[in-house]
Design a protein around this motif. Structure first.
Motif, PDB file in Angstrom:
ATOM      1  N   ALA A 131       0.959  -1.101   0.100  1.00  0.00           N
ATOM      2  CA  ALA A 131       0.098  -0.045   0.100  1.00  0.00           C
ATOM      3  C   ALA A 131       0.839   1.295  -0.035  1.00  0.00           C
ATOM      4  O   ALA A 131       0.640   2.345  -0.703  1.00  0.00           O
ATOM      5  CB  ALA A 131      -0.994  -0.047   1.068  1.00  0.00           C
ATOM      6  N   LYS A 176       2.355   1.785  -3.462  1.00  0.00           N
ATOM      7  CA  LYS A 176       1.631   2.199  -4.494  1.00  0.00           C
ATOM      8  C   LYS A 176       1.228   3.649  -4.191  1.00  0.00           C
ATOM      9  O   LYS A 176       0.727   4.249  -5.120  1.00  0.00           O
ATOM     10  CB  LYS A 176       0.468   1.092  -4.693  1.00  0.00           C
ATOM     11  CG  LYS A 176       0.809  -0.094  -4.946  1.00  0.00           C
ATOM     12  CD  LYS A 176      -0.312  -1.117  -4.912  1.00  0.00           C
ATOM     13  CE  LYS A 176      -0.025  -2.572  -5.587  1.00  0.00           C
ATOM     14  NZ  LYS A 176      -1.212  -3.508  -5.257  1.00  0.00           N
ATOM     15  N   ARG A 190      -1.637  -8.010   1.141  1.00  0.00           N
ATOM     16  CA  ARG A 190      -1.798  -7.117  -0.182  1.00  0.00           C
ATOM     17  C   ARG A 190      -2.142  -5.966   0.254  1.00  0.00           C
ATOM     18  O   ARG A 190      -2.596  -5.739   1.181  1.00  0.00           O
ATOM     19  CB  ARG A 190      -3.140  -8.004  -1.015  1.00  0.00           C
ATOM     20  CG  ARG A 190      -2.748  -9.543  -1.234  1.00  0.00           C
ATOM     21  CD  ARG A 190      -3.665 -10.215  -2.323  1.00  0.00           C
ATOM     22  NE  ARG A 190      -3.538 -11.660  -2.316  1.00  0.00           N
ATOM     23  CZ  ARG A 190      -4.338 -12.321  -3.213  1.00  0.00           C
ATOM     24  NH1 ARG A 190      -5.118 -11.821  -3.878  1.00  0.00           N
ATOM     25  NH2 ARG A 190      -3.977 -13.455  -3.295  1.00  0.00           N
ATOM     26  N   SER A 243      -3.377  -1.688  -1.367  1.00  0.00           N
ATOM     27  CA  SER A 243      -4.011  -0.974  -2.732  1.00  0.00           C
ATOM     28  C   SER A 243      -3.817   0.456  -2.324  1.00  0.00           C
ATOM     29  O   SER A 243      -4.072   0.667  -0.914  1.00  0.00           O
ATOM     30  CB  SER A 243      -5.200  -1.380  -2.864  1.00  0.00           C
ATOM     31  OG  SER A 243      -6.010  -0.250  -4.137  1.00  0.00           O
ATOM     32  N   TYR A 244      -3.676   1.542  -3.105  1.00  0.00           N
ATOM     33  CA  TYR A 244      -3.883   2.849  -2.812  1.00  0.00           C
ATOM     34  C   TYR A 244      -4.802   3.419  -3.906  1.00  0.00           C
ATOM     35  O   TYR A 244      -4.364   3.160  -5.032  1.00  0.00           O
ATOM     36  CB  TYR A 244      -2.568   3.605  -2.523  1.00  0.00           C
ATOM     37  CG  TYR A 244      -2.555   4.951  -2.235  1.00  0.00           C
ATOM     38  CD1 TYR A 244      -2.883   5.208  -0.806  1.00  0.00           C
ATOM     39  CD2 TYR A 244      -2.806   5.985  -2.842  1.00  0.00           C
ATOM     40  CE1 TYR A 244      -2.995   6.498  -0.336  1.00  0.00           C
ATOM     41  CE2 TYR A 244      -2.561   7.421  -2.285  1.00  0.00           C
ATOM     42  CZ  TYR A 244      -2.968   7.496  -1.298  1.00  0.00           C
ATOM     43  OH  TYR A 244      -3.263   8.816  -0.612  1.00  0.00           O
ATOM     44  N   GLN A 245      -5.639   4.134  -3.609  1.00  0.00           N
ATOM     45  CA  GLN A 245      -6.300   4.688  -4.658  1.00  0.00           C
ATOM     46  C   GLN A 245      -6.565   6.088  -4.115  1.00  0.00           C
ATOM     47  O   GLN A 245      -6.910   6.662  -3.159  1.00  0.00           O
ATOM     48  CB  GLN A 245      -7.840   4.066  -4.528  1.00  0.00           C
ATOM     49  CG  GLN A 245      -7.894   2.678  -4.833  1.00  0.00           C
ATOM     50  CD  GLN A 245      -7.314   2.193  -6.207  1.00  0.00           C
ATOM     51  OE1 GLN A 245      -7.544   2.881  -7.335  1.00  0.00           O
ATOM     52  NE2 GLN A 245      -6.775   1.011  -6.172  1.00  0.00           N
ATOM     53  N   THR A 254      -5.094  -2.853   3.395  1.00  0.00           N
ATOM     54  CA  THR A 254      -4.387  -3.901   3.285  1.00  0.00           C
ATOM     55  C   THR A 254      -5.081  -4.923   3.589  1.00  0.00           C
ATOM     56  O   THR A 254      -6.220  -5.011   4.463  1.00  0.00           O
ATOM     57  CB  THR A 254      -3.093  -3.627   4.283  1.00  0.00           C
ATOM     58  OG1 THR A 254      -3.826  -3.091   5.537  1.00  0.00           O
ATOM     59  CG2 THR A 254      -1.931  -2.637   3.783  1.00  0.00           C
ATOM     60  N   ARG A 263     -12.752  -0.009  -6.197  1.00  0.00           N
ATOM     61  CA  ARG A 263     -11.547  -0.231  -6.976  1.00  0.00           C
ATOM     62  C   ARG A 263     -10.278  -0.816  -6.058  1.00  0.00           C
ATOM     63  O   ARG A 263      -9.541  -1.797  -6.486  1.00  0.00           O
ATOM     64  CB  ARG A 263     -10.874   1.118  -7.279  1.00  0.00           C
ATOM     65  CG  ARG A 263     -11.815   1.710  -8.478  1.00  0.00           C
ATOM     66  CD  ARG A 263     -11.396   3.168  -8.692  1.00  0.00           C
ATOM     67  NE  ARG A 263     -12.210   3.685  -9.962  1.00  0.00           N
ATOM     68  CZ  ARG A 263     -12.123   5.105 -10.164  1.00  0.00           C
ATOM     69  NH1 ARG A 263     -10.946   5.902  -9.678  1.00  0.00           N
ATOM     70  NH2 ARG A 263     -12.865   5.729 -11.112  1.00  0.00           N
ATOM     71  N   ALA A 264     -10.145  -0.441  -4.907  1.00  0.00           N
ATOM     72  CA  ALA A 264      -9.211  -1.250  -3.955  1.00  0.00           C
ATOM     73  C   ALA A 264      -9.283  -3.011  -3.937  1.00  0.00           C
ATOM     74  O   ALA A 264      -8.291  -3.520  -3.863  1.00  0.00           O
ATOM     75  CB  ALA A 264      -9.199  -0.529  -2.744  1.00  0.00           C
ATOM     76  N   GLU A 273      -8.400  -4.458  -6.876  1.00  0.00           N
ATOM     77  CA  GLU A 273      -6.905  -4.474  -7.035  1.00  0.00           C
ATOM     78  C   GLU A 273      -6.173  -5.662  -6.062  1.00  0.00           C
ATOM     79  O   GLU A 273      -5.372  -6.335  -6.462  1.00  0.00           O
ATOM     80  CB  GLU A 273      -6.197  -3.141  -6.663  1.00  0.00           C
ATOM     81  CG  GLU A 273      -4.658  -3.224  -7.119  1.00  0.00           C
ATOM     82  CD  GLU A 273      -4.062  -1.810  -6.604  1.00  0.00           C
ATOM     83  OE1 GLU A 273      -2.936  -1.557  -7.481  1.00  0.00           O
ATOM     84  OE2 GLU A 273      -4.541  -0.991  -6.193  1.00  0.00           O
ATOM     85  N   LEU A 274      -6.782  -5.646  -4.915  1.00  0.00           N
ATOM     86  CA  LEU A 274      -6.539  -6.883  -3.866  1.00  0.00           C
ATOM     87  C   LEU A 274      -6.646  -8.088  -4.481  1.00  0.00           C
ATOM     88  O   LEU A 274      -5.748  -8.869  -4.243  1.00  0.00           O
ATOM     89  CB  LEU A 274      -7.107  -6.669  -2.770  1.00  0.00           C
ATOM     90  CG  LEU A 274      -6.787  -5.112  -1.818  1.00  0.00           C
ATOM     91  CD1 LEU A 274      -7.891  -5.134  -0.613  1.00  0.00           C
ATOM     92  CD2 LEU A 274      -5.121  -5.215  -1.238  1.00  0.00           C
ATOM     93  N   GLU A 302      -4.052  -8.881  -7.240  1.00  0.00           N
ATOM     94  CA  GLU A 302      -2.621  -8.873  -6.666  1.00  0.00           C
ATOM     95  C   GLU A 302      -2.184 -10.241  -6.370  1.00  0.00           C
ATOM     96  O   GLU A 302      -2.891 -11.157  -5.913  1.00  0.00           O
ATOM     97  CB  GLU A 302      -2.395  -7.737  -5.420  1.00  0.00           C
ATOM     98  CG  GLU A 302      -0.932  -7.788  -5.213  1.00  0.00           C
ATOM     99  CD  GLU A 302      -0.866  -6.555  -3.980  1.00  0.00           C
ATOM    100  OE1 GLU A 302      -0.145  -6.995  -2.954  1.00  0.00           O
ATOM    101  OE2 GLU A 302      -1.298  -5.548  -4.153  1.00  0.00           O
TER     102      GLU A 302
END
Length: 286
Positions: free
Chosen positions: A91, A94, A177, A179-181, A199, A276-277, A280-281, A284
């Motif tokens: 996270a 990104k 995992r 993600s950053y949005q 995360t 979206r997060a 992505e998770l 990944e």
């Protein structure tokens, strides 16, 4: 223009010797990407700055046992290009390209990002999602460990007292995992209208644990606790869980109207960033 004097100690020991003989008010200077802008506009009172940008004890990027240590004065450019950060802190890794511009990332630091305490700070939101704790050094030499999200009391306000310094961040080394949005006026070089860092820890396709933080939707970074609870134990990608979580995350926001966006837009976009997060998770691979 604010008038300042600048000293540059060579070590933490030298820093606190310098503090002892330097009259107040005093400020720590790391990258200066926020502090110098404030000074240029005359914000604050004349003061003494202590340049901590090259102190070796504040430069760590390493694994110590089951903990990852990130020095508070390490440049974001270094973190963005660190294989250790990329492997263990997805996270945060990104979030780095979303932070300002490449030249600013050559100067800016995570310690400064936290001390500036902006509710829209990209580094802060990602650190919180990663479960980071700040190591705070007090003038008497003692150190305390505090979750990053507990540093903040309001916009541009922290619990840090005069001469207290964030030395480093400590983050558990786990397989997760991330993600950053972010939504801004542009895809880059823009302050967040709203941001989300997440995360997740999985057992197969089941979410065993998840941390979700929102930026720019409250006076400080905001943890979406109810949303997390709704997602724990569910399958990643479950439509039913996603619908429930989307409703909850919108209700957990407390945004305002300001020059960058409206409260209505921010609240409406929180489920979009969550979706979206989670996507992505799901995609990944560790």
């Amino acid at each position: 223009m604010l008038k300042v004097t600048i000293a540059k100690p060579a070590s933490l020991k030298d820093l606190y010797k310098t503090l002892a003989r330097t009259p107040g008010p005093r400020k720590f200077l790391a990258g200066g990407t926020d502090l110098c802008v404030s000074a240029r506009h005359g914000a604050g009172v004349p003061c003494n700055w202590l340049d901590i940008s090259d102190i070796p004890e504040l430069q760590a990027v390493k694994i110590s046992g089951k903990t990852i240590q990130l020095g508070s004065a390490r440049r974001l450019h270094d973190l963005e290009n660190s294989p250790l950060v990329q492997r263990w802190l997805p996270a945060l890794h990104k979030a780095m390209p979303h932070f300002a511009s490449p030249p600013l990332r050559q100067m800016a630091t995570l310690g400064g990002n936290c001390a500036n305490a902006s509710p829209s700070a990209d580094g802060v939101c990602a650190l919180c999602a990663e479960g980071a704790k700040a190591v705070i050094r007090h003038p008497n030499g003692k150190q305390t460990l505090l979750p990053v999200e507990k540093l903040f009391t309001g916009p541009k306000k922290t619990i840090l007292k005069q001469d207290e310094l964030i030395v480093r961040f400590e983050i558990p080394k786990t397989g997760h995992r991330g993600s950053y949005q972010k939504l801004g006026a542009r895809r880059a070089l823009a302050i967040s209208k709203i941001a989300l860092a997440a995360t997740a820890w999985l057992d197969g396709n089941i979410i065993t644990d998840i941390r979700i933080f929102l930026g720019a939707v409250g006076p400080t970074v905001l943890r979406a606790c109810k949303t997390e609870a709704a997602l724990r134990g569910s399958a990643l990608g479950s439509e039913k869980s996603l619908r429930q979580a989307a409703e909850l995350i919108a209700s957990e926001c407390s945004p305002i109207d300001d020059q960058r966006s409206t409260a209505r837009y921010r609240r409406a976009m929180s489920p979009v960033l969550l979706e979206r997060a989670l996507a992505e998770l799901r995609e990944e691979r560790l």
